[in-house]
Scaffold this motif. Structure first.
Motif, mmCIF file in Angstrom:
data_model
loop_
_atom_site.group_PDB
_atom_site.id
_atom_site.type_symbol
_atom_site.label_atom_id
_atom_site.label_comp_id
_atom_site.label_asym_id
_atom_site.label_seq_id
_atom_site.Cartn_x
_atom_site.Cartn_y
_atom_site.Cartn_z
ATOM 1 N N GLU A 162 10.631 -5.701 -6.376
ATOM 2 C CA GLU A 162 10.726 -5.585 -4.923
ATOM 3 C C GLU A 162 9.322 -5.481 -4.349
ATOM 4 O O GLU A 162 8.528 -4.649 -4.785
ATOM 5 N N GLN A 163 9.001 -6.340 -3.406
ATOM 6 C CA GLN A 163 7.758 -6.205 -2.651
ATOM 7 C C GLN A 163 8.035 -5.216 -1.524
ATOM 8 O O GLN A 163 8.744 -5.523 -0.567
ATOM 9 N N VAL A 164 7.516 -4.013 -1.665
ATOM 10 C CA VAL A 164 7.797 -2.947 -0.709
ATOM 11 C C VAL A 164 7.158 -3.287 0.638
ATOM 12 O O VAL A 164 6.016 -3.758 0.686
ATOM 13 N N PRO A 165 7.861 -3.085 1.748
ATOM 14 C CA PRO A 165 7.261 -3.353 3.065
ATOM 15 C C PRO A 165 5.929 -2.632 3.230
ATOM 16 O O PRO A 165 5.769 -1.482 2.800
ATOM 17 N N SER A 166 4.979 -3.310 3.854
ATOM 18 C CA SER A 166 3.629 -2.754 3.965
ATOM 19 C C SER A 166 3.612 -1.421 4.703
ATOM 20 O O SER A 166 2.760 -0.567 4.431
ATOM 21 N N ALA A 167 4.561 -1.205 5.615
ATOM 22 C CA ALA A 167 4.604 0.067 6.336
ATOM 23 C C ALA A 167 4.805 1.235 5.374
ATOM 24 O O ALA A 167 4.233 2.322 5.565
ATOM 25 N N GLU A 168 5.598 1.027 4.326
ATOM 26 C CA GLU A 168 5.810 2.082 3.335
ATOM 27 C C GLU A 168 4.536 2.329 2.529
ATOM 28 O O GLU A 168 4.226 3.470 2.168
ATOM 29 N N LEU A 169 3.818 1.256 2.230
ATOM 30 C CA LEU A 169 2.540 1.405 1.535
ATOM 31 C C LEU A 169 1.577 2.242 2.362
ATOM 32 O O LEU A 169 0.955 3.185 1.855
ATOM 33 N N TYR A 170 1.443 1.912 3.640
ATOM 34 C CA TYR A 170 0.476 2.610 4.484
ATOM 35 C C TYR A 170 0.868 4.070 4.688
ATOM 36 O O TYR A 170 0.004 4.951 4.746
#
Length: 261
Positions: free
Chosen positions: A49-57
C-alpha cells in the motif's frame, strides 16, 4: 507485485488471510528514492500500500517525545506488520531477504549493496544534494561531463565483468535464475531517470549499453509496465530542484541529442 486496488479494507483482509505481509510504503508523491522500494516489490510480485502523503507528513511531524509508531528523519519509510524501517539501503536489503531477491554469494551481496548505495549517491548528486542548491548551466555541464559519466562507468564496469564469457542475456550479477535487488535498483535508478528526464537517455545508452539493455528487458515485466503506466504524471524529484534540473536539461546540447535518439 499487485498494487492494492478496490476496497482497501477488503484487500487488507484478503491478504492477511493468505498469511503474507502487506507492506506499507510511506513516501512523497514523487518518483526518486521511492522507486527503489516500489520496483523491488513489483519485481517480487509483492502487494503493498502506498500510504497517502498526508499520513506520512503527520507521522513525521510528531516530536520525538510523542512518537508512538516510528521516529525517522526522512522517507522512504517501510512498515511491515508494525515494524518500521527507514533509510533506503536498509529497506531494500530487508525486502530482498524477505522476498527472495537476495544473492547467496557474499561477493554478490556486497556488489548488490554497492549498487544500492551508488545509485542513492548518484541521484543525490543529480539533484544537488536533494535541493541544497540549484543548478547553474555551467555547474550542471561540468557535473555531467565528469562525475555523472564516472558513475555510469562504475555501473557498466560490473555489468561487463559479470557478463564476461556469457553468450545469453543474464541479470546484473551474471545469474540467469531471476532478478536480485541489484537489478531492481538499476531499474529504479536508470529506467526511471530515462523516462522522467529523457534528455539524459542518449548519454545513458552510450555509456551504459549493458545496463540499459538490462533495464529494457526488466521493463517488459507486466508489474513494472503497470507501475510505469500508473506513475505517468508523477514528478521526478519535485520542488524547486526539479525546476532547476529541467531548466538546465532544456539546453540545446541535451535536447538536440535526445531528439536525435
Amino acid at each position: 507485485m499487485v498494487l492494492v486496488t478496490g476496497s482497501l479494507a477488503s484487500s487488507r483482509a484478503a491478504y492477511a488471510s493468505s498469511g503474507r505481509t502487506m507492506y506499507k510504503l510511506y513516501y512523497h508523491d514523487i518518483l526518486f528514492r521511492g522507486q527503489f522500494v516500489r520496483c523491488l516489490l513489483e519485481l517480487a510480485n509483492e502487494q503493498y500500500e502506498q500510504v497517502p502523503s498526508a499520513e506520512l507528513y503527520a507521522l513525521k511531524a510528531q516530536p520525538p517525545s510523542q512518537a508512538s509508531q516510528a521516529l525517522f528523519m526522512a522517507p522512504p519509510l517501510l512498515e511491515d506488520d508494525g515494524f518500521f524501517i527507514a533509510q533506503t539501503p536498509a529497506i531494500v536489503s530487508y525486502l530482498a531477504r524477505k522476498c527472495g531477491m537476495m544473492p547467496t554469494d557474499n561477493h554478490d551481496i556486497a556488489t548488490a549493496d554497492m549498487v544500492v548505495n551508488n545509485g542513492n549517491d548518484l541521484i543525490r548528486e543529480l539533484t544537488c544534494d536533494c535541493g541544497a542548491a540549484m543548478w547553474t548551466q555551467d555547474a550542471f555541464d561540468a557535473f555531467v561531463s565528469d562525475r555523472f559519466l564516472r558513475w555510469l562507468a562504475i555501473f557498466e564496469y560490473t555489468a561487463r565483468q559479470k557478463a564476461a564469457g556469457r553468450t545469453e542475456p543474464c541479470y546484473y550479477l551474471g545469474n540467469k535464475e531471476g532478478p536480485t535487488y541489484a537489478d531492481s535498483t538499476l531499474y529504479a535508478v536508470f529506467a526511471t531517470m530515462q523516462a522522467a528526464l529523457p534528455q539524459l537517455s542518449p548519454i545513458l545508452r552510450q555509456h551504459m549499453p549493458r545496463v540499459m539493455s538490462l533495464c529494457d528487458r526488466l521493463g517488459t515485466n507486466p508489474n513494472l509496465v503497470a507501475l510505469a503506466h500508473r506513475q505517468g504524471s508523477l514528478p521526478y524529484c519535485g520542488g524547486q530542484i526539479e525546476q532547476s534540473l529541467r531548466a538546465v536539461l532544456n539546453n540545446s546540447k541535451y535536447t538536440t541529442h535526445a531528439s536525435a535518439a
